[in-house]
Design a protein around this motif. Structure first.
Motif, PDB file in Angstrom:
ATOM      1  N   SER A   1       0.871  -1.242  -0.048  1.00 15.14           N
ATOM      2  CA  SER A   1      -0.034  -0.005   0.046  1.00 15.14           C
ATOM      3  C   SER A   1       0.965   1.395  -0.218  1.00 15.14           C
ATOM      4  CB  SER A   1      -1.034   0.041   1.075  1.00 15.14           C
ATOM      5  OG  SER A   1      -0.181   0.203   2.262  1.00 15.14           O
ATOM      6  N   GLY A   2       2.059   0.902   0.488  1.00 18.67           N
ATOM      7  CA  GLY A   2       2.841   2.326   0.479  1.00 18.67           C
ATOM      8  C   GLY A   2       2.760   3.130   1.780  1.00 18.67           C
ATOM      9  N   ASP A   3       1.976   2.462   2.894  1.00 17.53           N
ATOM     10  CA  ASP A   3       1.908   3.255   3.955  1.00 17.53           C
ATOM     11  C   ASP A   3       2.857   2.586   5.001  1.00 17.53           C
ATOM     12  OD1 ASP A   3       1.149   4.195   6.643  1.00 17.53           O
ATOM     13  OD2 ASP A   3      -0.964   3.825   6.414  1.00 17.53           O
ATOM     14  N   PHE A   4       3.930   3.228   5.229  1.00 17.85           N
ATOM     15  CA  PHE A   4       4.853   2.818   6.211  1.00 17.85           C
ATOM     16  C   PHE A   4       4.751   3.329   7.416  1.00 17.85           C
ATOM     17  CE2 PHE A   4       6.438   1.714   1.805  1.00 17.85           C
ATOM     18  CZ  PHE A   4       6.587   0.345   1.960  1.00 17.85           C
ATOM     19  N   ASN A   5       3.835   4.000   8.117  1.00 11.89           N
ATOM     20  CA  ASN A   5       3.775   4.482   9.194  1.00 11.89           C
ATOM     21  C   ASN A   5       4.276   3.529  10.132  1.00 11.89           C
ATOM     22  OD1 ASN A   5       2.798   5.532  11.909  1.00 11.89           O
ATOM     23  ND2 ASN A   5       1.135   6.597  10.582  1.00 11.89           N
ATOM     24  N   PRO A   6       5.439   3.810  11.030  1.00 11.60           N
ATOM     25  CA  PRO A   6       5.895   2.796  11.995  1.00 11.60           C
ATOM     26  C   PRO A   6       4.833   2.267  12.879  1.00 11.60           C
ATOM     27  CG  PRO A   6       6.738   4.950  12.356  1.00 11.60           C
ATOM     28  CD  PRO A   6       6.005   5.137  11.257  1.00 11.60           C
TER      29      PRO A   6
ATOM     30  N   PHE B   1      -6.980   4.066  -2.573  1.00 11.58           N
ATOM     31  CA  PHE B   1      -6.174   4.633  -1.529  1.00 11.58           C
ATOM     32  C   PHE B   1      -4.750   4.743  -1.587  1.00 11.58           C
ATOM     33  CE2 PHE B   1      -4.586   5.089   2.841  1.00 11.58           C
ATOM     34  CZ  PHE B   1      -5.170   6.115   3.393  1.00 11.58           C
ATOM     35  N   VAL B   2      -4.137   3.700  -2.299  1.00 14.34           N
ATOM     36  CA  VAL B   2      -2.691   3.579  -2.613  1.00 14.34           C
ATOM     37  C   VAL B   2      -2.373   4.919  -3.188  1.00 14.34           C
ATOM     38  CG1 VAL B   2      -0.858   2.480  -3.829  1.00 14.34           C
ATOM     39  CG2 VAL B   2      -2.838   1.147  -2.362  1.00 14.34           C
ATOM     40  N   ILE B   3      -3.131   5.379  -4.227  1.00 14.80           N
ATOM     41  CA  ILE B   3      -2.852   6.537  -5.053  1.00 14.80           C
ATOM     42  C   ILE B   3      -3.229   7.922  -4.416  1.00 14.80           C
ATOM     43  CG2 ILE B   3      -3.401   7.409  -7.582  1.00 14.80           C
ATOM     44  CD1 ILE B   3      -4.426   4.380  -8.191  1.00 14.80           C
ATOM     45  N   THR B   4      -4.241   7.790  -3.713  1.00 15.86           N
ATOM     46  CA  THR B   4      -4.889   9.200  -3.163  1.00 15.86           C
ATOM     47  C   THR B   4      -3.904   9.158  -1.978  1.00 15.86           C
ATOM     48  OG1 THR B   4      -6.716   8.023  -1.844  1.00 15.86           O
ATOM     49  CG2 THR B   4      -7.273   8.986  -4.027  1.00 15.86           C
ATOM     50  N   TYR B   5      -3.384   8.565  -1.306  1.00 22.18           N
ATOM     51  CA  TYR B   5      -2.674   8.607   0.002  1.00 22.18           C
ATOM     52  C   TYR B   5      -1.434   9.123  -0.475  1.00 22.18           C
ATOM     53  CZ  TYR B   5       0.230   7.163   4.221  1.00 22.18           C
ATOM     54  OH  TYR B   5       1.077   7.234   5.164  1.00 22.18           O
ATOM     55  N   ARG B   6      -0.811   8.745  -1.561  1.00 18.96           N
ATOM     56  CA  ARG B   6       0.544   9.255  -2.032  1.00 18.96           C
ATOM     57  C   ARG B   6       0.321  10.771  -2.399  1.00 18.96           C
ATOM     58  NH1 ARG B   6       4.790   6.811  -5.688  1.00 18.96           N
ATOM     59  NH2 ARG B   6       4.366   4.720  -4.555  1.00 18.96           N
TER      60      ARG B   6
ATOM     61  N   HIS C   1      -3.168  -1.251  10.033  1.00 24.54           N
ATOM     62  CA  HIS C   1      -3.550  -0.136   9.314  1.00 24.54           C
ATOM     63  C   HIS C   1      -5.230  -0.176   9.182  1.00 24.54           C
ATOM     64  CE1 HIS C   1       0.273  -1.577   7.489  1.00 24.54           C
ATOM     65  NE2 HIS C   1       0.487  -0.208   7.096  1.00 24.54           N
ATOM     66  N   GLY C   2      -5.768   0.916   9.299  1.00 27.80           N
ATOM     67  CA  GLY C   2      -7.238   0.927   9.298  1.00 27.80           C
ATOM     68  C   GLY C   2      -7.591   0.517   7.859  1.00 27.80           C
ATOM     69  N   MET C   3      -6.838   0.805   6.820  1.00 31.73           N
ATOM     70  CA  MET C   3      -7.246   0.492   5.345  1.00 31.73           C
ATOM     71  C   MET C   3      -7.099  -1.028   5.095  1.00 31.73           C
ATOM     72  SD  MET C   3      -8.323   3.097   3.988  1.00 31.73           S
ATOM     73  CE  MET C   3      -8.650   2.297   2.587  1.00 31.73           C
ATOM     74  N   PHE C   4      -6.287  -1.641   6.126  1.00 29.96           N
ATOM     75  CA  PHE C   4      -6.092  -3.013   5.803  1.00 29.96           C
ATOM     76  C   PHE C   4      -7.728  -3.688   6.576  1.00 29.96           C
ATOM     77  CE2 PHE C   4      -5.868  -7.373   7.612  1.00 29.96           C
ATOM     78  CZ  PHE C   4      -4.994  -8.065   6.677  1.00 29.96           C
ATOM     79  N   THR C   5      -8.079  -3.194   7.544  1.00 26.21           N
ATOM     80  CA  THR C   5      -9.294  -3.771   8.060  1.00 26.21           C
ATOM     81  C   THR C   5     -10.459  -3.350   7.025  1.00 26.21           C
ATOM     82  OG1 THR C   5      -8.372  -3.286  10.330  1.00 26.21           O
ATOM     83  CG2 THR C   5     -10.938  -3.550  10.129  1.00 26.21           C
ATOM     84  N   MET C   6     -10.338  -2.086   6.317  1.00 24.92           N
ATOM     85  CA  MET C   6     -11.299  -1.460   5.471  1.00 24.92           C
ATOM     86  C   MET C   6     -11.573  -2.701   4.309  1.00 24.92           C
ATOM     87  SD  MET C   6     -12.170   2.070   4.011  1.00 24.92           S
ATOM     88  CE  MET C   6     -13.570   2.218   3.052  1.00 24.92           C
ATOM     89  N   ALA C   7     -10.248  -3.104   3.742  1.00 23.86           N
ATOM     90  CA  ALA C   7     -10.169  -3.920   2.612  1.00 23.86           C
ATOM     91  C   ALA C   7     -10.769  -5.295   3.234  1.00 23.86           C
ATOM     92  CB  ALA C   7      -8.652  -4.208   2.300  1.00 23.86           C
ATOM     93  N   GLU C   8     -10.434  -5.866   4.343  1.00 21.29           N
ATOM     94  CA  GLU C   8     -10.737  -7.186   4.605  1.00 21.29           C
ATOM     95  C   GLU C   8     -12.539  -7.162   4.805  1.00 21.29           C
ATOM     96  OE1 GLU C   8      -8.941  -9.818   4.853  1.00 21.29           O
ATOM     97  OE2 GLU C   8      -7.595  -8.146   4.125  1.00 21.29           O
ATOM     98  N   ALA C   9     -12.903  -6.162   5.457  1.00 15.85           N
ATOM     99  CA  ALA C   9     -14.544  -5.991   5.602  1.00 15.85           C
ATOM    100  C   ALA C   9     -15.391  -6.056   4.355  1.00 15.85           C
ATOM    101  CB  ALA C   9     -14.900  -4.859   6.633  1.00 15.85           C
ATOM    102  N   ILE C  10     -14.776  -5.493   3.329  1.00 15.09           N
ATOM    103  CA  ILE C  10     -15.742  -5.357   2.107  1.00 15.09           C
ATOM    104  C   ILE C  10     -15.447  -6.734   1.485  1.00 15.09           C
ATOM    105  CG2 ILE C  10     -13.816  -4.608   0.450  1.00 15.09           C
ATOM    106  CD1 ILE C  10     -17.520  -3.263   0.495  1.00 15.09           C
ATOM    107  N   ARG C  11     -14.809  -7.657   1.649  1.00 11.88           N
ATOM    108  CA  ARG C  11     -14.757  -8.869   1.042  1.00 11.88           C
ATOM    109  C   ARG C  11     -16.164  -9.724   1.519  1.00 11.88           C
ATOM    110  NH1 ARG C  11      -9.373 -12.116   2.197  1.00 11.88           N
ATOM    111  NH2 ARG C  11     -10.706 -13.766   1.235  1.00 11.88           N
TER     112      ARG C  11
END
Lengths: 142, 150
Positions: free
Chosen positions: A35-40, B61-66, A59-69
């Protein structure tokens, strides 16, 4: 778009098959890279604790990605999702062990809308606590 | 310190196009553990009516986060990113992102509010393809916790 669920076959209250997802430290490292989100706070326990968190959190976005499945596995076509939004209410704390954390996601048709679309309300919990609020998706059915 | 309300409505010029590749979509789908073949098999995606593999719903989000780095790092806005948490996220799709897309993001600061000493900022991202057609709009709500709060 070819969802495998027909609009006429669902009603308000129809439950989607629930799912359980596992999140380990390994999952978070992979998600950070993809995702490119490297927040430590998502991989460095020392840093997470220094900023007041109990441990590394997902990552909140990871949880969001799982939930939509729950929705995309139900319809078959992920391209049928028209809208999707969540509020991040509680972090998913991920311990440094092989078990990690689990997130349970349930979904229910909350409203039938125009254009063969329905609103699905999702509930995601981890350790008995709701981790997403106002988790809603609008999806186009067949 | 509260953020300057005059930043509401500020727009940022569209980003340089982000080219979506099949292997990036595969990497993202694997990272979220989603085996849906629409993400990795062009034939499966075509059977669903898509011209090529599509990306999972949260991929934009990968694109918009960047892209948002430009807004949150705007020295005039003065957001302290070390105090920021992700509050909400929303997507409204015209169509799914797919392999081969070249996507630009045009960002707007949609709102700035102060709640219990926290700054709450909503950044809207309009994502268009190379033909200028709308693909998805994203809303990212960031909460900058008040100084002194853990």
């Amino acid at each position: 778009m070819t969802a495998k669920i027909a609009y006429d076959d669902v009603e308000v209250g129809t439950e989607l098959p629930a799912q359980t997802f596992t999140v380990t430290r390994d999952t978070l490292v992979r998600y950070a890279g993809a995702s490119g989100d490297f927040n430590p706070i998502h991989w460095n326990e020392r840093f997470a604790k220094a900023v007041g968190l109990p441990d590394v959190i997902a990552h909140g976005m990871f949880t969001m990605a799982e939930a939509i499945r729950v929705v995309t596995d139900w319809t078959g076509d992920p391209g049928a999702v028209v809208e999707y939004g969540v509020r991040f209410t509680k972090p998913v704390v991920v311990p440094d062990d092989d078990k990690g954390a689990t997130v349970e996601v349930a979904g229910k048709v909350a409203e039938k809308l125009d254009g063969n679309t329905v609103r699905v309300d999702l509930v995601a919990t981890s350790g008995g606590q709701k981790v997403l609020g106002m988790a809603r998706a609008v999806v186009r059915l067949a | 310190m509260a953020l300057d309300q005059s930043f509401v409505g500020r727009t940022y010029p569209p980003t340089a196009p982000y080219e979506v590749g099949r292997e990036k979509i595969r990497e993202f789908a694997e990272a979220v553990g989603d085996p849906n073949p629409a993400y990795t098999d062009p034939e499966a995606a075509k059977a669903l009516g898509h011209p090529d593999v599509i990306a999972p719903p949260t991929f934009p989000f990968v694109i918009t986060y960047r892209a948002a780095a430009e807004v949150v790092g705007d020295p005039q806005l003065g957001l302290d990113f070390s105090r920021v948490v992700h509050g909400d996220q929303k997507f409204a799709y015209t169509r799914p992102v797919r392999a081969g897309d070249r996507l630009a993001v045009a960002q707007t600061i949609e709102s700035i509010k102060s709640l219990a000493g926290n700054d709450v900022l909503v950044i809207r991202g309009e994502v268009h393809d190379e033909a200028g057609e709308h693909v998805v709009t994203t809303w990212m709500k960031l909460v900058a916790r008040a100084a002194g709060e853990a």
